[in-house]
Design a protein around this motif. Sequence first.
Motif, short mmCIF file in Angstrom:
data_model
loop_
_atom_site.label_atom_id
_atom_site.label_comp_id
_atom_site.label_asym_id
_atom_site.label_seq_id
_atom_site.Cartn_x
_atom_site.Cartn_y
_atom_site.Cartn_z
N ASP A 190 0.84 -1.21 0.00
CA ASP A 190 0.00 0.00 0.00
C ASP A 190 0.88 1.26 0.00
OD1 ASP A 190 -2.20 -1.67 0.20
OD2 ASP A 190 -2.37 -1.45 2.38
N LEU A 191 1.94 1.23 0.81
CA LEU A 191 2.83 2.40 0.88
C LEU A 191 3.59 2.59 -0.43
CD1 LEU A 191 3.32 4.36 3.32
CD2 LEU A 191 2.02 2.34 3.88
N GLN A 192 3.93 1.49 -1.08
CA GLN A 192 4.57 1.61 -2.40
C GLN A 192 3.62 2.27 -3.39
OE1 GLN A 192 5.85 -2.57 -2.92
NE2 GLN A 192 7.68 -1.59 -3.73
N HIS A 193 2.36 1.90 -3.30
CA HIS A 193 1.33 2.49 -4.17
C HIS A 193 1.26 4.01 -3.92
CE1 HIS A 193 -2.95 1.76 -5.97
NE2 HIS A 193 -2.25 2.60 -6.69
N VAL A 194 1.30 4.39 -2.65
CA VAL A 194 1.30 5.81 -2.29
C VAL A 194 2.50 6.51 -2.94
CG1 VAL A 194 1.71 7.41 -0.36
CG2 VAL A 194 0.07 5.54 -0.10
N PHE A 195 3.66 5.89 -2.76
CA PHE A 195 4.90 6.47 -3.31
C PHE A 195 4.78 6.65 -4.82
CE2 PHE A 195 9.02 5.92 -5.32
CZ PHE A 195 9.82 6.83 -4.63
N GLU A 196 4.29 5.61 -5.50
CA GLU A 196 4.18 5.67 -6.97
C GLU A 196 3.21 6.76 -7.40
OE1 GLU A 196 3.03 1.68 -7.80
OE2 GLU A 196 5.03 0.93 -7.25
N MET A 197 2.11 6.91 -6.66
CA MET A 197 1.12 7.91 -7.06
C MET A 197 1.62 9.33 -6.89
SD MET A 197 -2.61 6.43 -6.29
CE MET A 197 -3.25 7.94 -6.90
#
Length: 212
Positions: free
Chosen positions: A203-210
């Motif tokens: 989930d945090l990787q998704h945040v970073f990517e966004m």
Amino acid sequence: MKTQLDYLTTLGIESWQLNGIPKKEILPENSSWEKLREQVAACTTCALHKTRTQTVFGVGNFNAELMLIGEAPGFHEDKQGEPFVGRAGQLLNSMLQSVGFHREQVYIANILKCRPPENRDPQPDEVNCCTPFLQKQIALIQPKLLLAVGRIAAHYLLNTKQSLTRLRGQVYSFGENKTPLLVTFHPAYLLRNPADKGKAFQDLQHVFEMLQ
Ligand code: URA
């Protein structure tokens, strides 16, 4: 000094490394913030004011791109007047660090500004009384991305009762500004269920990517 890998190891994840993103400047408070802070500190709208040590307003960068929204202050937050400073807060910091964010770079607030006795779930009337403050915080910050941390925040922000498992992994939009919103596990849940830390890291990787 701890490295990103140290934080990943704390999360039980050893095979990932990402570069950090540049820190944004932390702005001084302006009068809107001061006024809001005073209103929160003086609030007696619901019964929680009778049992609080102090209100827990929020903390972080007033110009943050990422705003995290948790549930309510616990024992340590009530004593210190800052969100996420207990064990769950330390894990939240590690979750942020695992993708290169620093706590000071984001803004962290809760659905409730006062601690519910025995850390029980917020009641609907308490959420109704308190969330205008949160709405104002979101409007002042205008984050690029909101992260609902845990079930209570996700249910309020998305106006749903679906399970967190079903809500994770999708991008929602919040409010008039259609601010993108993601959902992740609450760190207190992860302390009880460490097997799900890997999913929280995704989930945090998704945040970073966004936010790239
Ligand atoms: N849990 C939350 O949701 N918020 C806090 O500030 C502390 C623990």
